[in-house]
Design a protein around this motif. Structure first.
Motif: not given
Length: 393
Positions: A108, A110-111, A150-151, A153-154, A167, A190, A192, A205
């Protein structure tokens, strides 16, 4: 009628909630709240974090909390530990704590590179550089199933919105690393932290994950509520997933909580536990939780914090469905939040309120309900109104 996924829920108030509150809230208050939460029927409760008190002074006395609270059989108590030192500290209190491990070894990151630098003092690339080590350890342990995630995510308060395409690209890179060593990917997580979730983004997603990797049946969402989208997004997830899927969700009583790194502070919040579980029960998803006791916990937390929290069911009450829950039809005006607590505290809460009616309120519909009849009975063509003047078909 929808067939819902299996939903697992975790209460995060003692961690996500307290980590942004006054560091001087007493241990006794926190223990009282934890003990009250234990009596609600919640199956998973996070009691706090084993982290550096230099940066999170609210968690400085976590050791005292763990030694003073009264564990309830059947409840799983966990604590966040971000590194090996934190894990060792937590292990000293197991039991009653369960040393939480992800069900799957997980790749995992972070975006948002900015957020991870602010939050953990490392870059996105440094997170990715750990992936080969995680994969190698899984191979050594002969692990058969793994996870991806993923963290942020959006979207990000520092970089803007992230497209679902981005993503999916990141998740695919993680998936490919497990594929290369023959370990099946069974879970997607995921997060947020900056409250950029929306129902549309969450739905898209999850749909695309299921479309691309239909063998994945386990999903975890950690949704913050700074823009009031967490419950709607959780609902979208439940609508998108299928009965053979498992969905892990979390939240906090009253919706309190926050992050000092994301720029929203206490406004970050989470889905109010009482609101989310109330919705799930109404959807036919059993939670095993006593909403009335949860409301008591929210009121206790508000007393400890000295302010109102963000939930709604704790203010307006659960939807009244049965005769004994229905409001008095001849009640006076109810205007204040304190008066609104009559749903639990009784009619004395609105005593002396404005009463503008010349005659007591009566209704044939209420008469039916009080006689044990349905308010409407369309199946039998039985309605309280007179139908003579309605146009015929």
């Amino acid at each position: 009628m929808y067939r819902w996924p299996k939903v697992s829920y975790k209460e995060e108030g003692l961690r996500e909630g307290m980590q942004i509150e006054d560091a001087h809230i007493s241990v006794d208050d926190k223990v009282s709240l934890l003990d009250a939460l234990s009596e609600t029927g919640l199956e998973q409760i996070v009691v706090g974090s084993f982290v550096s008190p230099k940066w999170t002074p609210q968690m400085e006395r976590i050791d005292e909390i763990v030694t003073k609270f009264n564990p309830k059989p059947g409840v799983t108590y966990t604590a966040l530990a971000l590194n090996s030192r934190g894990v060792e500290r937590a292990r000293a209190y197991s039991p009653p704590l369960t040393i939480e491990r992800d069900s799957f070894p997980r790749l995992t990151c972070h975006m948002c590179d900015v957020f991870v630098r602010r939050n953990t003092n490392r870059s996105q690339m440094q997170e990715m550089e750990r992936w080969p080590q995680i994969v190698a350890q899984a191979q050594e342990l002969n692990i058969k199933e793994a996870g991806i995630g993923c963290n942020a995510s959006w979207g990000s308060n520092f970089l803007g919105e992230f497209q679902v395409d981005s993503l999916m690209t990141l998740l695919e890179k993680e998936h490919n690393m497990w594929d290369e060593v023959g370990i099946k990917v069974a879970s997607v997580a995921m997060g947020d932290p900056m409250s950029h979730c929306t129902p549309a983004k969450v739905e898209e997603s999850l749909y695309r994950v299921k479309e691309k990797w239909p063998e994945i049946k386990h999903f975890r969402l950690h949704l913050h509520n700074g823009r009031n989208m967490a419950i709607a997004s959780a609902y979208a997830a439940m609508r998108t997933l299928e009965p053979e899927d498992t969905l892990e969700l979390d939240g906090t009583i009253g919706g309190f909580g926050g992050c000092p790194y994301c720029g929203n502070g206490r406004a970050t919040g989470m889905a109010p536990t009482e609101d989310l579980l109330h919705m799930m029960e109404d959807m036919g998803i059993p939670t095993g939780v006593d909403i009335d006791k949860l409301i008591d916990c929210v009121w206790m937390a508000e007393g400890i914090m000295g302010r109102e929290l963000f939930g709604h069911v704790s203010k307006a009450g659960p939807r009244p469905k049965h005769l004994e829950q229905l409001y008095d039809i001849d009640m006076p005006f109810v205007e204040t939040l304190e008066q609104a607590t009559h749903f639990k505290k009784g009619p004395q809460q609105y005593e002396g309120g404005i009463y503008p009616y010349q005659e007591p309120i009566t209704s044939p519909y209420r008469d039916r309900v009080e006689k044990g009849q349905p308010n409407y009975d369309p199946a039998n063509g039985d309605y309280p109104w007179k139908q003579d003047w309605f146009p015929s078909k």
